[in-house]
Design a protein around this motif. Structure first.
Motif, short mmCIF file in Angstrom:
data_model
loop_
_atom_site.label_atom_id
_atom_site.label_comp_id
_atom_site.label_asym_id
_atom_site.label_seq_id
_atom_site.Cartn_x
_atom_site.Cartn_y
_atom_site.Cartn_z
N ALA A 94 1.04 -1.05 0.41
CA ALA A 94 -0.16 0.07 0.09
C ALA A 94 0.63 1.21 0.48
CB ALA A 94 -1.03 0.44 1.07
N ARG A 95 1.99 1.42 0.83
CA ARG A 95 3.08 2.17 0.78
C ARG A 95 3.41 2.61 -0.45
NH1 ARG A 95 4.92 0.62 7.45
NH2 ARG A 95 2.85 1.91 7.70
N ALA A 96 4.03 1.42 -1.05
CA ALA A 96 3.92 1.55 -2.46
C ALA A 96 3.63 2.09 -3.72
CB ALA A 96 5.32 0.54 -3.12
N GLY A 97 2.20 2.09 -2.93
CA GLY A 97 1.19 2.54 -4.44
C GLY A 97 0.77 1.89 -5.18
N TYR A 98 0.78 0.10 -4.53
CA TYR A 98 0.16 -0.93 -5.18
C TYR A 98 -1.89 -0.84 -4.44
CZ TYR A 98 4.21 -2.56 -7.40
OH TYR A 98 5.25 -1.87 -8.29
N LYS B 220 -8.61 -5.40 8.27
CA LYS B 220 -7.50 -4.42 9.35
C LYS B 220 -7.34 -4.10 7.24
CE LYS B 220 -4.66 -6.88 11.56
NZ LYS B 220 -3.18 -7.64 12.36
N MET B 221 -8.35 -3.86 6.62
CA MET B 221 -8.48 -3.08 5.06
C MET B 221 -8.64 -1.68 5.79
SD MET B 221 -7.54 -3.29 1.97
CE MET B 221 -7.72 -5.49 2.34
N SER B 222 -9.11 -0.74 6.39
CA SER B 222 -8.99 0.72 6.17
C SER B 222 -7.81 1.17 6.62
CB SER B 222 -10.53 0.55 7.66
OG SER B 222 -10.34 0.23 8.63
N THR B 223 -6.55 0.20 7.57
CA THR B 223 -5.30 0.42 7.76
C THR B 223 -4.86 0.36 6.43
OG1 THR B 223 -6.35 -0.15 10.47
CG2 THR B 223 -3.52 0.50 9.32
N TYR B 224 -5.14 -0.11 5.92
CA TYR B 224 -4.27 -0.79 4.55
C TYR B 224 -4.95 0.61 3.85
CZ TYR B 224 -3.22 -5.09 6.14
OH TYR B 224 -3.06 -6.18 7.30
N LEU B 225 -6.16 1.11 3.37
CA LEU B 225 -6.00 1.91 2.04
C LEU B 225 -5.87 3.38 3.34
CD1 LEU B 225 -10.14 0.12 1.61
CD2 LEU B 225 -8.04 0.48 0.08
N SER B 226 -5.77 3.88 4.29
CA SER B 226 -5.59 5.08 4.91
C SER B 226 -3.83 5.01 4.82
CB SER B 226 -5.72 4.54 5.81
OG SER B 226 -6.88 4.73 6.67
N GLU B 227 -3.03 4.30 4.48
CA GLU B 227 -1.73 3.88 4.18
C GLU B 227 -1.75 3.99 2.42
OE1 GLU B 227 1.63 3.87 5.47
OE2 GLU B 227 0.21 3.78 7.76
N TYR B 228 -2.51 4.00 1.49
CA TYR B 228 -2.61 3.43 0.19
C TYR B 228 -3.26 5.11 -0.10
CZ TYR B 228 -4.26 2.66 -4.21
OH TYR B 228 -4.37 2.54 -5.50
N LYS B 229 -3.58 5.45 0.28
CA LYS B 229 -4.01 6.62 0.07
C LYS B 229 -3.12 8.13 0.49
CE LYS B 229 -9.50 5.46 -0.02
NZ LYS B 229 -10.20 5.69 0.75
N ALA B 230 -2.90 8.48 1.84
CA ALA B 230 -1.94 8.60 1.88
C ALA B 230 -0.76 8.62 1.54
CB ALA B 230 -1.56 8.57 3.69
N ARG B 231 0.01 8.02 0.30
CA ARG B 231 1.35 7.80 -0.12
C ARG B 231 1.69 8.92 -1.32
NH1 ARG B 231 -2.10 6.33 -3.61
NH2 ARG B 231 -1.89 5.88 -5.62
#
Length: 259
Positions: A203-207, A248-259
């Motif tokens: 997610a942090r890498a943009g996937y 835990k998807m809400s946490t992963y999506l937060s990382e994805y959108k915050a990149r």
């Protein structure tokens, strides 16, 4: 007999005290006897052995794709400076693995089965997490401690009986107990841990992290016959993995959108 017991207990206590560390990424206590400085050498040695006996691809289009995705995720991981290496093994096997020190292999069938970069990123992110979390070193250390404990059981039984068959039976039962109640459950725990950290990394890498759920749903559909029961497997069930990822998807999506 008392001396054997005391010696075994002393060695076990000394080993446990000296080798329990706290993982900086997860905060979990880990039993590791191998210093981090040895990870790269162990991984390189093992990878070189693999290359001697297996058709390893490093320059094919699929290998370059795996390398591109892997380097992108490794760059945002908690240890981007590991000597990362990403290869494809040209075998019809639905698998991937990580060696200590950042040596990652993805089998050709895995590459062919997941055509989108996002789904393949879920596979590679999972393996990168294994390397970062030092799961390989942890498993090796637990195996060493297990062998020491089993040897202690054999010595203790041997000190009280001249029946070699009885002593061997005690060692065998000890090995089965360790596998069934220590080694395998811990392996499943590490798999779930790598799912979590690997999905954060992708997610942090943009996937898109939702691809991790799609990955395991496809894996579940591809498996035939249901495999081993969960309690005899080193891996959690696909359903459990999917459930945990979705929770835990809400946490992963937060990382994805915050990149």
């Amino acid at each position: 007999m008392m001396r054997v017991r005391h010696l075994t207990a002393f060695i076990a206590a000394l080993t446990l005290t000296a080798c329990v560390t706290t993982n900086e990424v997860t905060g979990r206590s880990q039993f590791i006897t191998i210093p981090p400085s040895q990870d790269a050498a162990l991984g390189l040695e093992a990878m070189n052995e693999v290359k001697k006996t297996t058709d390893v691809e490093t320059d094919s289009p699929d290998a370059k794709r795996v390398q591109r995705i892997g380097r992108r995720i490794a760059a945002i991981s908690d240890n981007p400076n590991l000597p990362w290496e990403f290869v494809v093994i040209d075998e019809d096997v639905l698998n991937a693995w990580a060696l200590p020190g950042g040596k990652i292999a993805v089998y050709q069938k895995m590459v062919d089965s997941f055509e989108t970069d996002e789904e393949l990123a879920a596979v590679i992110g999972h393996e990168i997490a294994h390397a970062i979390l030092r799961h390989g070193a942890e498993q090796m250390s637990r195996a060493q401690a297990q062998n020491l404990a089993i040897a202690g059981v054999g010595a203790a039984v041997g000190a009280t009986t001249e029946d070699g068959q009885m002593a061997q039976m005690a060692v065998t039962l000890g090995a089965l107990a360790a596998q069934g109640f220590v080694q395998l459950p811990h392996s499943r725990a590490m798999e779930l841990e790598a799912d979590d950290v690997g999905t954060l990394y992708m997610a942090r890498a943009g996937y898109d992290p939702r691809a991790a759920v799609r990955l395991w749903k496809k894996m579940r559909a591809m498996k035939e016959g249901g495999g081993q029961p969960a309690f005899l497997s080193t891996h959690p069930t696909d359903d459990k993995r999917i459930q945990r990822l979705e929770s835990k998807m809400s946490t992963y999506l937060s990382e994805y959108k915050a990149r």
